[in-house]
Design a protein around this motif. Structure first.
Motif, PDB file in Angstrom:
ATOM      1  N   ASP A  14       0.942  -1.207  -0.178  1.00  0.00           N
ATOM      2  CA  ASP A  14      -0.090   0.041  -0.101  1.00  0.00           C
ATOM      3  C   ASP A  14       0.794   1.240  -0.026  1.00  0.00           C
ATOM      4  N   THR A 135      -6.174   1.038   2.576  1.00  0.00           N
ATOM      5  CA  THR A 135      -5.449   1.962   2.077  1.00  0.00           C
ATOM      6  C   THR A 135      -5.849   2.508   0.862  1.00  0.00           C
ATOM      7  N   HIS A 250       4.683   5.261   3.758  1.00  0.00           N
ATOM      8  CA  HIS A 250       3.689   4.813   2.437  1.00  0.00           C
ATOM      9  C   HIS A 250       4.187   5.885   1.424  1.00  0.00           C
TER      10      HIS A 250
END
Ligand code: AMP
Ligand code: MN
Ligand code: MN
Ligand code: MN
Length: 278
Positions: A14, A135, A250
């Motif tokens: 993600d 996500t 991320h």
């Protein structure tokens, strides 16, 4: 102290950056060694290792395994895992297989709230049905303008207790630790401050994790507030755990810390990388 960052995501789970782009960012940030720890998959490790080699950045092959501990979802990071390990690969395959069915249910719940078509949209963002995660739904809801940003998508719809949360059975704690150790890796309890556990359950989790062969906990992580570092530092010392540091990065705009930018571990702690970095 070397700049070592042991928790980061790529587009293989993600994250927003490819494994190569993630390593390029780490190099720009002056990271000496980086771990790629995608959720429940080893797919990005080969590309990341090659990129790291070309850039002269140290590389630690890793994974972040989703675990169900009673009603609580826990994450266990494996570091220095062997990407070819049959036991680890089979275990991860088993967890990933549930993601698609769960994503359909999340899509149904969102449709019930008046947001149609989110499953197809999230899948288009994830690109791979085996890794589709909350996500990807959060990114779609943000793009669609339903929420301000991905954080608000969790806060309003996707987090535990919110209307589009779908409970899911992941691996057991014992399985995750056993797979990691079976692949030659070190098991690290990820962001223990995130689980919202009362002190007694917290102690229980740490004891069980240790009993199954867990060796380290994350102390300094982008998923802890700086005020929390001291507590987890004390817990690491009290239980004899090695300590880890990782951004839990991320991607741009989604994470408070870029790779290698968190404070260092306190000198009283033994870093988990002392096991392999001499
Ligand atoms: P999943 O494995 O599909 O349940 O998705 C978990 C991922 O969603 C985590 O790894 C985080 O990246 C993100 N996430 C989970 N809870 C939150 C939250 N409350 N706020 C922001 N992101 C979250
Ligand atoms: Mn994540
Ligand atoms: Mn996590
Ligand atoms: Mn993570």
């Amino acid at each position: 102290m070397p700049n070592i960052d042991l928790h980061n995501h790529s587009t293989r789970s993600d994250g927003l950056l490819s494994p190569t782009a993630l390593l390029e960012l780490a190099a720009r940030k002056g990271v000496d060694a980086l771990a790629l720890t995608d959720h429940d998959t080893l797919e990005g490790l080969e590309e990341a290792a090659a990129a790291a080699k070309g850039l002269g950045v140290g590389f630690v092959p890793g994974v972040e395994i989703s675990v169900s501990w009673g009603p609580t979802t826990i994450h266990v990071v494996g570091l220095q895992v062997d990407p070819t390990s049959a036991v680890l690969r089979a275990g991860l395959e088993g967890i990933r297989s549930g993601r698609l069915a769960r994503a359909r249910l999340i899509g149904d719940a969102l449709a019930h709230l008046g947001f149609e078509g989110t499953f197809d949209a999230a899948l288009a963002i994830a690109k791979d049905e085996r890794i589709i995660s909350r996500t990807h739904f959060a990114r779609h809801l943000a793009e669609r303008g339903v929420v301000r940003d991905t954080q608000q998508a969790f806060d309003k719809y996707l987090a535990k207790g919110k209307p589009a949360f779908v409970p899911h059975r992941w691996a057991s704690l014992e399985e995750a630790v056993t797979w990691i150790r079976g692949s030659g890796g070190v098991a690290v309890l990820a962001h223990p401050g995130r689980y919202d556990l009362k002190p007694m359950m917290r102690e229980e989790l740490l004891k069980e994790f240790r009993g199954f062969g867990g060796e380290a906990i994350e102390v300094v992580t982008g998923s802890h507030r700086p005020e929390e570092y001291a507590l987890w530092q004390r817990e690491a010392l009290a239980h004899g755990f090695l300590a880890s540091r990782g951004a839990d990065y991320h991607g741009p705009g989604e994470s408070p810390y870029e790779p290698g930018t968190l404070p260092q571990l306190h000198a009283s702690l033994t870093p988990v990388w002392s096991k392999w970095h001499h």
